[in-house]
Design a protein around this motif. Structure first.
Motif, PDB file in Angstrom:
ATOM      1  N   ALA A 135       0.836  -1.206   0.000  1.00 33.62           N
ATOM      2  CA  ALA A 135       0.000   0.000   0.000  1.00 33.62           C
ATOM      3  C   ALA A 135       0.868   1.253   0.000  1.00 33.62           C
ATOM      4  CB  ALA A 135      -0.945  -0.005   1.204  1.00 33.62           C
ATOM      5  N   ALA A 136       1.964   1.238   0.757  1.00 36.50           N
ATOM      6  CA  ALA A 136       2.869   2.385   0.799  1.00 36.50           C
ATOM      7  C   ALA A 136       3.533   2.606  -0.555  1.00 36.50           C
ATOM      8  CB  ALA A 136       3.924   2.187   1.887  1.00 36.50           C
ATOM      9  N   ILE A 137       3.900   1.518  -1.219  1.00 38.52           N
ATOM     10  CA  ILE A 137       4.481   1.635  -2.565  1.00 38.52           C
ATOM     11  C   ILE A 137       3.480   2.282  -3.502  1.00 38.52           C
ATOM     12  CG2 ILE A 137       5.266   0.339  -4.592  1.00 38.52           C
ATOM     13  CD1 ILE A 137       6.420  -1.740  -2.569  1.00 38.52           C
ATOM     14  N   MET A 138       2.258   1.800  -3.471  1.00 37.72           N
ATOM     15  CA  MET A 138       1.240   2.348  -4.367  1.00 37.72           C
ATOM     16  C   MET A 138       0.923   3.800  -4.032  1.00 37.72           C
ATOM     17  SD  MET A 138       0.951   0.240  -6.636  1.00 37.72           S
ATOM     18  CE  MET A 138      -0.137   1.331  -7.505  1.00 37.72           C
ATOM     19  N   LEU A 180       2.858  10.161  -9.572  1.00 38.41           N
ATOM     20  CA  LEU A 180       2.104  10.366 -10.806  1.00 38.41           C
ATOM     21  C   LEU A 180       1.251  11.625 -10.734  1.00 38.41           C
ATOM     22  CD1 LEU A 180       1.025   6.719 -11.687  1.00 38.41           C
ATOM     23  CD2 LEU A 180       2.821   8.095 -12.761  1.00 38.41           C
ATOM     24  N   ALA A 181       0.672  11.899  -9.565  1.00 34.62           N
ATOM     25  CA  ALA A 181      -0.121  13.122  -9.399  1.00 34.62           C
ATOM     26  C   ALA A 181       0.769  14.350  -9.574  1.00 34.62           C
ATOM     27  CB  ALA A 181      -0.804  13.141  -8.034  1.00 34.62           C
ATOM     28  N   ALA A 182       1.974  14.305  -9.026  1.00 37.85           N
ATOM     29  CA  ALA A 182       2.914  15.415  -9.201  1.00 37.85           C
ATOM     30  C   ALA A 182       3.293  15.564 -10.674  1.00 37.85           C
ATOM     31  CB  ALA A 182       4.160  15.191  -8.340  1.00 37.85           C
ATOM     32  N   LEU A 204      -2.676  -5.679  -7.194  1.00 35.82           N
ATOM     33  CA  LEU A 204      -2.988  -6.241  -5.891  1.00 35.82           C
ATOM     34  C   LEU A 204      -4.125  -5.468  -5.249  1.00 35.82           C
ATOM     35  CD1 LEU A 204       0.653  -6.771  -4.709  1.00 35.82           C
ATOM     36  CD2 LEU A 204      -0.897  -8.443  -5.675  1.00 35.82           C
ATOM     37  N   SER A 205      -4.848  -6.147  -4.388  1.00 30.29           N
ATOM     38  CA  SER A 205      -6.008  -5.513  -3.752  1.00 30.29           C
ATOM     39  C   SER A 205      -5.591  -4.817  -2.463  1.00 30.29           C
ATOM     40  CB  SER A 205      -7.085  -6.555  -3.469  1.00 30.29           C
ATOM     41  OG  SER A 205      -6.560  -7.568  -2.639  1.00 30.29           O
ATOM     42  N   VAL A 206      -4.917  -3.692  -2.613  1.00 32.08           N
ATOM     43  CA  VAL A 206      -4.575  -2.873  -1.463  1.00 32.08           C
ATOM     44  C   VAL A 206      -5.394  -1.598  -1.555  1.00 32.08           C
ATOM     45  CG1 VAL A 206      -2.263  -3.801  -1.129  1.00 32.08           C
ATOM     46  CG2 VAL A 206      -2.586  -1.902  -2.681  1.00 32.08           C
ATOM     47  N   ASP A 207      -5.785  -1.063  -0.413  1.00 34.19           N
ATOM     48  CA  ASP A 207      -6.634   0.121  -0.398  1.00 34.19           C
ATOM     49  C   ASP A 207      -5.796   1.377  -0.564  1.00 34.19           C
ATOM     50  OD1 ASP A 207      -8.654   1.938  -0.181  1.00 34.19           O
ATOM     51  OD2 ASP A 207      -8.924   1.699   1.975  1.00 34.19           O
ATOM     52  N   VAL A 208      -5.862   1.941  -1.746  1.00 33.05           N
ATOM     53  CA  VAL A 208      -5.124   3.172  -2.035  1.00 33.05           C
ATOM     54  C   VAL A 208      -6.104   4.265  -2.470  1.00 33.05           C
ATOM     55  CG1 VAL A 208      -2.945   2.045  -2.596  1.00 33.05           C
ATOM     56  CG2 VAL A 208      -4.658   2.369  -4.382  1.00 33.05           C
ATOM     57  N   THR A 209      -7.329   4.179  -1.972  1.00 36.14           N
ATOM     58  CA  THR A 209      -8.392   5.082  -2.397  1.00 36.14           C
ATOM     59  C   THR A 209      -8.023   6.561  -2.265  1.00 36.14           C
ATOM     60  OG1 THR A 209      -9.998   3.381  -1.830  1.00 36.14           O
ATOM     61  CG2 THR A 209     -10.843   5.613  -2.144  1.00 36.14           C
ATOM     62  N   PRO A 210      -7.491   7.017  -1.113  1.00 36.48           N
ATOM     63  CA  PRO A 210      -7.163   8.450  -1.028  1.00 36.48           C
ATOM     64  C   PRO A 210      -6.099   8.876  -2.038  1.00 36.48           C
ATOM     65  CG  PRO A 210      -7.224   7.464   1.159  1.00 36.48           C
ATOM     66  CD  PRO A 210      -7.293   6.338   0.161  1.00 36.48           C
ATOM     67  N   ALA A 211      -5.065   8.075  -2.211  1.00 35.01           N
ATOM     68  CA  ALA A 211      -4.012   8.419  -3.172  1.00 35.01           C
ATOM     69  C   ALA A 211      -4.558   8.395  -4.594  1.00 35.01           C
ATOM     70  CB  ALA A 211      -2.832   7.460  -3.033  1.00 35.01           C
ATOM     71  N   LEU A 212      -5.422   7.428  -4.893  1.00 35.90           N
ATOM     72  CA  LEU A 212      -6.005   7.352  -6.229  1.00 35.90           C
ATOM     73  C   LEU A 212      -6.901   8.558  -6.490  1.00 35.90           C
ATOM     74  CD1 LEU A 212      -6.254   5.812  -8.849  1.00 35.90           C
ATOM     75  CD2 LEU A 212      -8.100   4.479  -7.826  1.00 35.90           C
TER      76      LEU A 212
END
Length: 172
Positions: free
Chosen positions: A60-63, A70-72, A101-109
């Motif tokens: 999750a930290a990697i993602m 990518l946002a930057a 992988l199914s990791v929760d990265v919703t805020p970053a996405l």
């Protein structure tokens, strides 16, 4: 992990662990061991688990880092076409499976999506992208093109031709 700032050595270890883990997961997939990551990063396994209590937390930290980077990039890319080209080339080079992988990265996405939406809006204002194109379509195209970059038959020529088709479809 708390929100307290890390000591300089701890911050360096964390950054080294993330960079090494991204390389190892890209090469070996989600089955890569945290022991190998620790060895390659030059830290003890306990150091990894102090920063990332589980393998999923590490992924999750990697993602989160990938999405932030990518946002930057989206904020400085100038055009949707330039952003797409860079992201797909990066996906092809990394052959990473971490994004699958199914990791929760919703805020970053959400942050990444907002940055790409800004590019889309700017391109539409400058008539570089059709007015009827929506952000969900852009995200689907970006995901599909990046996923395609993981294919064994992917080449620089195929990447160029694929992006040309996408960009032609987006233009007014």
């Amino acid at each position: 992990m708390t929100d307290k700032p890390l000591r300089a050595d701890a911050a360096r270890n964390r950054a080294r662990i993330l960079a090494t883990a991204a390389e190892v997961f890209a090469a070996k997939g989600p089955a890569a061991s945290t022991e190998e990551i620790a060895a390659r990063a030059g830290v003890a396994i306990g150091t990894i688990f102090r920063h990332f209590p589980t393998k999923e937390a590490l992924l999750a930290a990697i993602m989160k880092d990938v999405h932030a980077r990518l946002a930057a990039h989206a904020a400085t890319a100038g055009t949707l076409e330039a952003f797409f080209t860079t992201v797909v080339a990066e996906a092809a080079a990394a052959h990473t499976v971490v994004t699958l992988l199914s990791v929760d990265v919703t805020p970053a996405l959400a942050t990444l999506t907002d940055a790409i939406a800004t590019l889309l809006s700017q391109d539409q204002e400058h008539q570089r992208v059709r007015e009827d194109v929506r952000i969900d379509e852009i995200m689907a195209l970006l995901t599909a093109a990046s996923q395609g970059a993981l294919a064994a038959a992917w080449s620089e020529d195929l990447q160029t031709r694929t992006l040309a088709v996408i960009f032609a479809g987006l233009r007014p």
